[in-house]
Design an enzyme around this catalytic site. Structure first.
Site: not given
Length: 403
Positions: A198, A320, A377
């Site tokens: 990720d 962010y 994931h």
């Protein structure tokens, strides 16, 4: 015992201090009070659907809330588990952000030729994703035989790490620079491996491009850059075609959260941080949707990881990662080294993936490509044994660059 791995290498430039996590009783009581008072919205046509098509169901959220409030969930148990591993904090000085306090869990080896590896989590994860892997390492090795120094930080502005002391935005480049400096301050300036999924995969890619000390990188999420062309669909296996179809459906139906993060981080940060139940619905959805549905992440684990986000006010600080969304919308490529050795582990229920034929064509430096039958994931959390085996195999293939 995991604590046996806490001996810092000698003569390191930085000054890490041992850290023990303890959430005050007042914070626990406030959490319970807010959660108890948080209403669950009325039944609707959408939230009565339990397939995940429209997001989390009212049924799941009701059960999760009840479990969170019940004795079945014990934060202190998870806190003790975290504290069973060596944890540290270290101030990192950066020219743009100022001093940033970085938390990390670590296993330090006593071998003089141990290879440093930094494991980088993503959203909506935390360093807790890698604790099952540390358990396996503790069973497999001793400090005298461990072939690696294993560093598992909380990313800047995530979890137990702090953010910029100056009034500047945290960006991917700044976070990558801080994490590289972490490895330098721990005495690993002669070289280390970066691993990530990720957001962590993007940070590992940046570190490999921008910093000489990052000698190699392994990721468990890999996608085409906006400017990249790959081979024909005819190059793919039937299984890979199914994976690509699933990724296409996710882009069409599951990307709205990222657009909100990327375009309105202030609003969504304030909204989600107003209630633990709101936080659970928002990031719990991802733990459900992004994992292998055949082997779901236990509810207790989801609640613990969400609780860490709540107690550390992570969500409004950590947006962010949405810079990636802005890059995608602008057609800006994500940096990736074509020179340094690269490894990729594909878990079948990840959101996006890169088929083997395309990866081999695009990345001549790809020295490891592993495909798995299970996992999604959160590879390190869902399948820690297979995940660790891949990383160890990759390090074995690239170890000569550290000699």
């Amino acid at each position: 015992m995991a604590k046996n791995f806490n001996a810092l290498p000698g003569n390191i430039p930085g000054a890490p201090s041992p850290f023990t996590l303890h959430i005050p009783e007042e914070a626990l009581a406030e959490f319970q009070h807010l959660l108890r008072l948080s209403p669950i919205g009325p039944a609707t046509w959408w939230n009565q659907d339990t397939t995940g098509k429209f997001g989390v169901s009212r049924e799941w959220l009701t059960t999760a809330k009840e479990t969170w409030l019940s004795p079945k969930f014990n934060w202190r148990t998870h806190e003790n588990y975290i504290n069973s591993f060596p944890n540290f904090k270290i101030p990192i000085t950066d020219s743009e952000t100022g001093v940033v306090d970085i938390h990390f869990a670590a296993f330090f080896s006593k071998k003089v030729d141990a290879i440093p590896i930094v494991f980088l989590h993503g959203y909506p994860g935390s360093f807790m994703e890698f604790l099952p892997m540390l358990e396996i390492l503790a069973e497999k090795y001793t400090p005298e035989t461990l072939p690696y120094h294993v560093i598992v930080p909380s990313l800047p502005d995530y979890g137990l790490s702090g953010g910029a002391s100056k009034n500047v935005e945290m960006t991917l480049d700044r976070a990558a620079r801080i994490l590289n400096q972490l490895m330098l301050d721990l005495g690993f300036g002669s070289g280390y491996v970066a691993q990530g999924g990720d957001l962590g995969s993007m940070l590992a890619r940046i570190m490999a491009v921008q910093y000489e000390a990052c000698k190699a990188f392994h990721v468990n999420m890999l996608v085409l850059n906006p400017d990249q062309k790959a081979g024909s669909i005819d190059d793919l296996t039937e299984r890979e075609k199914e994976h690509m179809d699933r990724s296409d459906r996710w882009r069409e139906t599951g990307f709205a959260y990222a657009l909100e993060h990327g375009t309105r981080p202030s609003t969504i940060g304030l909204v989600i941080s107003s209630s633990p139940l709101a936080l659970l619905a928002w990031i719990g959805e991802k733990h459900l949707e992004w994992s292998d549905p055949r082997y779901p992440i236990p509810l207790d684990t989801i609640l613990a990881m969400t609780a860490l986000y709540w107690f550390t006010s992570t969500f409004p600080r950590a947006l962010y990662h949405a810079e990636l969304v802005k890059n995608v919308l602008a057609g800006k490529p994500h940096p990736i080294s074509n020179e340094k050795p690269m490894g990729y582990s594909l878990f079948p229920y990840d959101l996006v993936l890169l088929p083997k034929a395309w990866a081999r064509e695009i990345y001549p430096n790809l020295v490891l490509y592993e495909t798995h039958d299970k996992g999604g994931h959160f590879g390190g959390l869902e399948q820690p044994k297979a995940f660790l085996e891949d990383v160890e195999e990759f390090v074995q293939k690239v170890k000569d660059i550290f000699e």
